[in-house]
Structures are given as structure tokens and as C-alpha cells.
Design a protein around this motif. Structure first.
Motif, PDB file in Angstrom:
ATOM      1  N   PRO A   2       0.752  -1.013   0.189  1.00 32.45           N
ATOM      2  CA  PRO A   2       0.005   0.123   0.327  1.00 32.45           C
ATOM      3  C   PRO A   2       0.806   1.327   0.096  1.00 32.45           C
ATOM      4  CG  PRO A   2      -1.184  -1.407   1.692  1.00 32.45           C
ATOM      5  CD  PRO A   2       0.549  -2.110   0.960  1.00 32.45           C
ATOM      6  N   LYS A   3       0.496   1.882  -0.732  1.00 36.91           N
ATOM      7  CA  LYS A   3       1.108   3.721  -0.703  1.00 36.91           C
ATOM      8  C   LYS A   3       0.572   4.504  -0.469  1.00 36.91           C
ATOM      9  CE  LYS A   3       3.039   3.469  -4.572  1.00 36.91           C
ATOM     10  NZ  LYS A   3       4.000   3.799  -5.894  1.00 36.91           N
ATOM     11  N   GLU A   4       0.837   5.569  -0.008  1.00 37.16           N
ATOM     12  CA  GLU A   4      -0.016   7.150   0.484  1.00 37.16           C
ATOM     13  C   GLU A   4       0.905   7.877   0.044  1.00 37.16           C
ATOM     14  OE1 GLU A   4      -3.399   8.515   4.169  1.00 37.16           O
ATOM     15  OE2 GLU A   4      -2.567   6.452   3.530  1.00 37.16           O
ATOM     16  N   GLU A   5       0.747   8.853  -0.511  1.00 38.36           N
ATOM     17  CA  GLU A   5       1.197  10.029  -0.320  1.00 38.36           C
ATOM     18  C   GLU A   5       0.545  11.620   0.333  1.00 38.36           C
ATOM     19  OE1 GLU A   5       1.333  11.554  -4.470  1.00 38.36           O
ATOM     20  OE2 GLU A   5       2.840   9.509  -4.928  1.00 38.36           O
ATOM     21  N   LEU A   6       2.284  12.295   1.087  1.00 37.51           N
ATOM     22  CA  LEU A   6       1.260  13.284   2.259  1.00 37.51           C
ATOM     23  C   LEU A   6       2.156  14.174   2.053  1.00 37.51           C
ATOM     24  CD1 LEU A   6       1.562  11.403   5.423  1.00 37.51           C
ATOM     25  CD2 LEU A   6      -0.774  11.915   4.206  1.00 37.51           C
ATOM     26  N   LEU A   7       1.643  15.414   2.437  1.00 39.09           N
ATOM     27  CA  LEU A   7       2.432  16.775   2.317  1.00 39.09           C
ATOM     28  C   LEU A   7       2.917  16.956   3.348  1.00 39.09           C
ATOM     29  CD1 LEU A   7      -0.340  19.360   1.160  1.00 39.09           C
ATOM     30  CD2 LEU A   7       0.673  18.406   0.070  1.00 39.09           C
ATOM     31  N   ILE A   8       4.516  17.523   2.785  1.00 38.31           N
ATOM     32  CA  ILE A   8       5.694  17.310   3.457  1.00 38.31           C
ATOM     33  C   ILE A   8       6.347  18.629   3.053  1.00 38.31           C
ATOM     34  CG2 ILE A   8       7.463  15.544   2.758  1.00 38.31           C
ATOM     35  CD1 ILE A   8       7.905  14.865   6.058  1.00 38.31           C
ATOM     36  N   SER A   9       7.683  19.171   3.482  1.00 41.82           N
ATOM     37  CA  SER A   9       8.123  20.175   3.056  1.00 41.82           C
ATOM     38  C   SER A   9       9.644  19.024   2.650  1.00 41.82           C
ATOM     39  CB  SER A   9       9.106  21.710   3.882  1.00 41.82           C
ATOM     40  OG  SER A   9       9.649  20.644   5.488  1.00 41.82           O
ATOM     41  N   SER A  10       9.994  19.754   1.502  1.00 42.79           N
ATOM     42  CA  SER A  10      11.000  19.259   1.437  1.00 42.79           C
ATOM     43  C   SER A  10      11.935  20.429   0.158  1.00 42.79           C
ATOM     44  CB  SER A  10      10.630  18.306  -0.025  1.00 42.79           C
ATOM     45  OG  SER A  10      12.067  17.951  -1.309  1.00 42.79           O
ATOM     46  N   ILE A  18       8.759   6.754   2.772  1.00 45.05           N
ATOM     47  CA  ILE A  18       8.825   5.639   3.868  1.00 45.05           C
ATOM     48  C   ILE A  18       8.455   4.615   3.912  1.00 45.05           C
ATOM     49  CG2 ILE A  18       8.367   6.134   6.583  1.00 45.05           C
ATOM     50  CD1 ILE A  18      10.759   8.741   5.774  1.00 45.05           C
ATOM     51  N   TYR A  19       8.806   3.655   3.868  1.00 46.12           N
ATOM     52  CA  TYR A  19       8.578   2.444   4.174  1.00 46.12           C
ATOM     53  C   TYR A  19       8.176   2.174   5.737  1.00 46.12           C
ATOM     54  CZ  TYR A  19       9.381   0.206   0.098  1.00 46.12           C
ATOM     55  OH  TYR A  19       9.912  -0.089  -1.670  1.00 46.12           O
ATOM     56  N   VAL A  20       7.062   1.587   6.200  1.00 48.93           N
ATOM     57  CA  VAL A  20       6.664   0.869   7.549  1.00 48.93           C
ATOM     58  C   VAL A  20       6.615  -0.691   6.782  1.00 48.93           C
ATOM     59  CG1 VAL A  20       5.019   1.083   8.727  1.00 48.93           C
ATOM     60  CG2 VAL A  20       5.284   2.794   7.651  1.00 48.93           C
ATOM     61  N   LEU A  21       7.876  -0.994   7.740  1.00 45.43           N
ATOM     62  CA  LEU A  21       8.125  -2.364   8.396  1.00 45.43           C
ATOM     63  C   LEU A  21       6.962  -2.708   9.614  1.00 45.43           C
ATOM     64  CD1 LEU A  21       9.544  -1.363   5.812  1.00 45.43           C
ATOM     65  CD2 LEU A  21      10.835  -3.536   6.645  1.00 45.43           C
ATOM     66  N   SER A  22       6.423  -4.076   9.229  1.00 50.97           N
ATOM     67  CA  SER A  22       5.594  -4.353  10.693  1.00 50.97           C
ATOM     68  C   SER A  22       5.448  -5.610  10.667  1.00 50.97           C
ATOM     69  CB  SER A  22       4.096  -3.543  10.065  1.00 50.97           C
ATOM     70  OG  SER A  22       3.318  -4.503  11.684  1.00 50.97           O
ATOM     71  N   ASP A  23       5.314  -6.835  11.765  1.00 47.28           N
ATOM     72  CA  ASP A  23       5.429  -8.268  12.090  1.00 47.28           C
ATOM     73  C   ASP A  23       3.343  -8.407  12.656  1.00 47.28           C
ATOM     74  OD1 ASP A  23       4.929  -7.145  14.224  1.00 47.28           O
ATOM     75  OD2 ASP A  23       6.969  -8.694  14.835  1.00 47.28           O
ATOM     76  N   SER A  24       2.637  -6.832  12.032  1.00 46.25           N
ATOM     77  CA  SER A  24       1.341  -6.800  11.729  1.00 46.25           C
ATOM     78  C   SER A  24       1.060  -6.047  10.641  1.00 46.25           C
ATOM     79  CB  SER A  24       0.045  -6.493  13.294  1.00 46.25           C
ATOM     80  OG  SER A  24      -0.456  -6.343  13.789  1.00 46.25           O
ATOM     81  N   GLY A  43       5.127  19.907  -0.519  1.00 45.75           N
ATOM     82  CA  GLY A  43       5.883  19.080  -0.545  1.00 45.75           C
ATOM     83  C   GLY A  43       5.502  17.593  -0.864  1.00 45.75           C
ATOM     84  N   LEU A  44       6.202  16.353  -0.717  1.00 49.85           N
ATOM     85  CA  LEU A  44       5.111  14.929  -0.623  1.00 49.85           C
ATOM     86  C   LEU A  44       6.008  14.139  -0.067  1.00 49.85           C
ATOM     87  CD1 LEU A  44       3.765  15.373  -3.800  1.00 49.85           C
ATOM     88  CD2 LEU A  44       2.624  15.168  -2.581  1.00 49.85           C
ATOM     89  N   VAL A  45       5.293  12.884   0.763  1.00 46.93           N
ATOM     90  CA  VAL A  45       6.244  12.114   1.393  1.00 46.93           C
ATOM     91  C   VAL A  45       5.505  10.490   0.699  1.00 46.93           C
ATOM     92  CG1 VAL A  45       4.862  11.790   3.638  1.00 46.93           C
ATOM     93  CG2 VAL A  45       7.632  10.662   3.294  1.00 46.93           C
ATOM     94  N   ASP A  46       6.023   9.584   0.252  1.00 48.13           N
ATOM     95  CA  ASP A  46       5.290   8.246   0.433  1.00 48.13           C
ATOM     96  C   ASP A  46       5.619   7.156   1.239  1.00 48.13           C
ATOM     97  OD1 ASP A  46       4.491   6.375  -1.614  1.00 48.13           O
ATOM     98  OD2 ASP A  46       5.900   6.886  -3.607  1.00 48.13           O
ATOM     99  N   ILE A  47       4.651   6.807   1.220  1.00 51.40           N
ATOM    100  CA  ILE A  47       4.934   6.151   2.550  1.00 51.40           C
ATOM    101  C   ILE A  47       3.806   4.378   2.340  1.00 51.40           C
ATOM    102  CG2 ILE A  47       3.174   5.052   4.455  1.00 51.40           C
ATOM    103  CD1 ILE A  47       2.770   8.105   5.861  1.00 51.40           C
ATOM    104  N   ALA A  71      14.564   4.598   0.650  1.00 50.44           N
ATOM    105  CA  ALA A  71      13.936   4.513   1.295  1.00 50.44           C
ATOM    106  C   ALA A  71      14.335   5.399   2.724  1.00 50.44           C
ATOM    107  CB  ALA A  71      12.767   4.226   1.135  1.00 50.44           C
ATOM    108  N   ALA A  72      13.715   5.874   4.320  1.00 46.81           N
ATOM    109  CA  ALA A  72      13.883   5.886   4.993  1.00 46.81           C
ATOM    110  C   ALA A  72      12.859   4.544   5.998  1.00 46.81           C
ATOM    111  CB  ALA A  72      13.265   7.289   6.019  1.00 46.81           C
ATOM    112  N   ILE A  73      13.531   4.187   6.572  1.00 43.98           N
ATOM    113  CA  ILE A  73      12.708   2.996   7.481  1.00 43.98           C
ATOM    114  C   ILE A  73      12.494   3.346   8.600  1.00 43.98           C
ATOM    115  CG2 ILE A  73      12.149   0.724   8.118  1.00 43.98           C
ATOM    116  CD1 ILE A  73      13.290   0.632   4.809  1.00 43.98           C
TER     117      ILE A  73
END
Length: 283
Positions: A2-10, A18-24, A43-47, A71-73
Motif C-alpha cells: 500500500p502506498k500513500e502520499e502526504l504533504l511535507i516540506s522538501s 518512508i517504508y513502514v515495516l511491521s509484523d502486524s 511537498g510530498l512524502v510517499d508512505i 527510503a527511510a525505514i
């Protein structure tokens, strides 16, 4: 993923990932990223979520994908072996990585002196308990006082008895424990619904000493501003109702709890005891 874009300064035109890693499911990590991102303008951030990671191979694949886009983790892993592998590999790849759950769990362990379960998805289980309780409360309201008799067929417990034997408070108390309880009033002039006999193994009857009920009903009439001579608080009428209810309960073959001078909690404990014994008997 799943991907989602959010506003952020850049300062650059490149969208940070940003990769969100989870065991749930990964909702906790994503929520934290969104909260942090809300502190930036434009700006944008891609989750990108990588949920339900169960093996080292799956974690490695997610880190490889993240590395390819710089990406950051952010991670919420509670399995220690997966977490250790992630941290070691992220350092090897030169990836920025942030542990969301770890520091808070360490703080809680320090103050409680209890080791965490390290089991993924427990917050969703708590949510399921909450929603189960809400559903049971809605059920108790919908099928209170004999409304829609077919509802007793879906109940976990069916409470029956004459007026002022605390049927409704008992059902609401049980509902707060996630138990779907319906109640059916017994009135001599009205035949009990046939559904009551179909679920005999789920039924618990309530009775009360006539002298105690007499005082309760007199007080009820006073509160409502009605005549104290009303049939509702008539001694002969009360004895007749109690005899009628006892005959119906014998016909059903259900256990009976005397609620005289009992708190709702005490009655509920008795009812739950009957319920659990019945459930074991029918396993």
C-alpha cells in the motif's frame, strides 16, 4: 505494498519515501509517520507499508526494495529476531531507520518489571473485545423486555422473570462483559413466546421474595406518582405472578436465581456460573 502520499516540506523535487515495516498490519507505524509529517508544510512524502512480515526473507525483501529508492525505514516489529536482523541489515545498507515500539516497550518494562509478550496484533485484539462489548450492549437494548422475541434465538443468555426482578440491569451488566443477553418478562395474562422454550438451555429465571418485591413496587408507584392501591403493588397479585413465573420456569427446566437483596454483580456471577456450566455440558 500500500502506498500513500502526504504533504511535507522538501528542498528538492524528489519525493521522500518512508517504508513502514511491521509484523502486524502496520497501522501504528503509518499513524506515527502521518503525525510527524503533519509538522511539515508542502511537498510530498510517499508512505509504503510492508505488513505481516513473518520471516527474515520477507524483511530482507522489504529492505532491498527500500534501499533501491533510498527510503527511510520506520518499523514496529516485536519479534526480536526479525528486529535484530532489520537493524543490522539497515545499517549495512546505510538506511535511516527508526524503531517506534521498542523505546516505549523498554520504558514500560522498566516501570512494570514485566516482560512484554512480543506478540504482533494485540492492539487489534483489544479493539475486537471493545467492539464485541458494544455489539452486546446494542443487543441487550434491542431485545429488552421481550421486544422482538425471535431475538432470544440469537442470545448467549436469556433472562426471564416478572417485573422488577432486575432483568434489564442484569442484561446490561452482562453486555459489558461482551455477552449477548435478552430478557423476557413473565406476565400471567400473556403467554410467553414459544422461542423461550426453544432455547431452554440458555435460560435463567429470576425470582424474589414477595415481601421485598411488594416494597419495591410500592416505591416504584410512588416515584411515578401513581396510586398505592394499584394492582401492580397488590399483595395477592404479587403472589399470583410469582407462582405463575415459577410454573413457567419449571416447564422450561431452567435454573433460578433469587435476587432478593442481591447486587446486580452478585446475580450476574450466579447467572454466568450457570451459563458456563451449560456451555461445558453442551460441548
Amino acid at each position: 505494498m500500500p502506498k500513500e502520499e502526504l504533504l511535507i516540506s522538501s528542498n528538492s523535487t524528489k519525493v521522500p519515501v518512508i517504508y513502514v515495516l511491521s509484523d502486524s498490519i502496520g497501522e501504528t507505524g503509518e499513524a506515527v509517520v502521518k503525525a510527524a509529517a503533519s509538522q511539515f508544510d508542502h511537498g510530498l512524502v510517499d508512505i509504503r507499508r510492508a505488513p505481516y512480515l513473518k520471516t527474515i526473507r520477507e524483511v530482507e525483501k522489504a529492505l532491498t526494495d527500500a534501499s533501491e529508492v533510498g527510503a527511510a525505514i520506520v518499523y514496529t516489529l516485536v519479534h526480536q529476531d526479525l528486529k535484530s536482523f532489520l537493524e543490522r541489515t539497515a545499517r549495512e545498507y546505510g538506511l535511516i531507520h527508526a524503531d517506534i515500539m521498542g523505546p516505549v516497550m523498554n520504558a514500560l518494562q522498566s516501570v512494570t518489571h514485566i516482560s512484554p509478550k512480543n506478540e504482533p496484533g494485540l492492539i487489534r485484539k483489544l479493539d475486537e473485545t471493545y467492539f464485541s462489548k458494544v455489539e452486546a450492549i446494542e443487543f441487550a437494548v434491542k431485545y429488552d423486555d421481550g421486544k422482538e422475541p425471535h431475538g432470544v434465538l440469537r442470545a448467549d443468555i436469556v433472562v426471564t422473570g416478572i417485573s422488577r426482578t432486575s432483568k434489564t440491569p442484569l442484561c446490561m451488566y452482562l453486555a459489558h462483559k461482551g455477552i449477548k443477553a435478552a430478557n423476557v418478562p413473565l406476565v400471567p395474562e400473556v403467554n410467553p413466546p414459544e422461542e423461550l422454550f426453544k432455547v431452554a438451555r440458555k435460560v435463567v429465571g429470576l425470582t424474589i421474595k414477595p415481601s421485598h418485591l411488594f416494597e419495591i413496587r410500592k416505591e416504584r408507584l410512588k416515584t411515578m406518582g401513581l396510586s398505592q392501591t394499584d394492582d401492580y403493588a397488590n399483595w395477592e397479585r404479587i403472589l399470583m405472578e410469582l407462582d405463575y413465573a415459577a410454573s413457567i420456569m419449571r416447564k422450561i427446566g431452567c435454573p433460578v436465581v433469587d435476587v432478593t437483596n442481591r447486587a446486580v454483580e452478585e446475580t450476574a456471577a450466579k447467572v454466568l456460573d450457570f451459563y458456563r456450566k451449560g456451555a461445558k455440558k453442551n460441548e
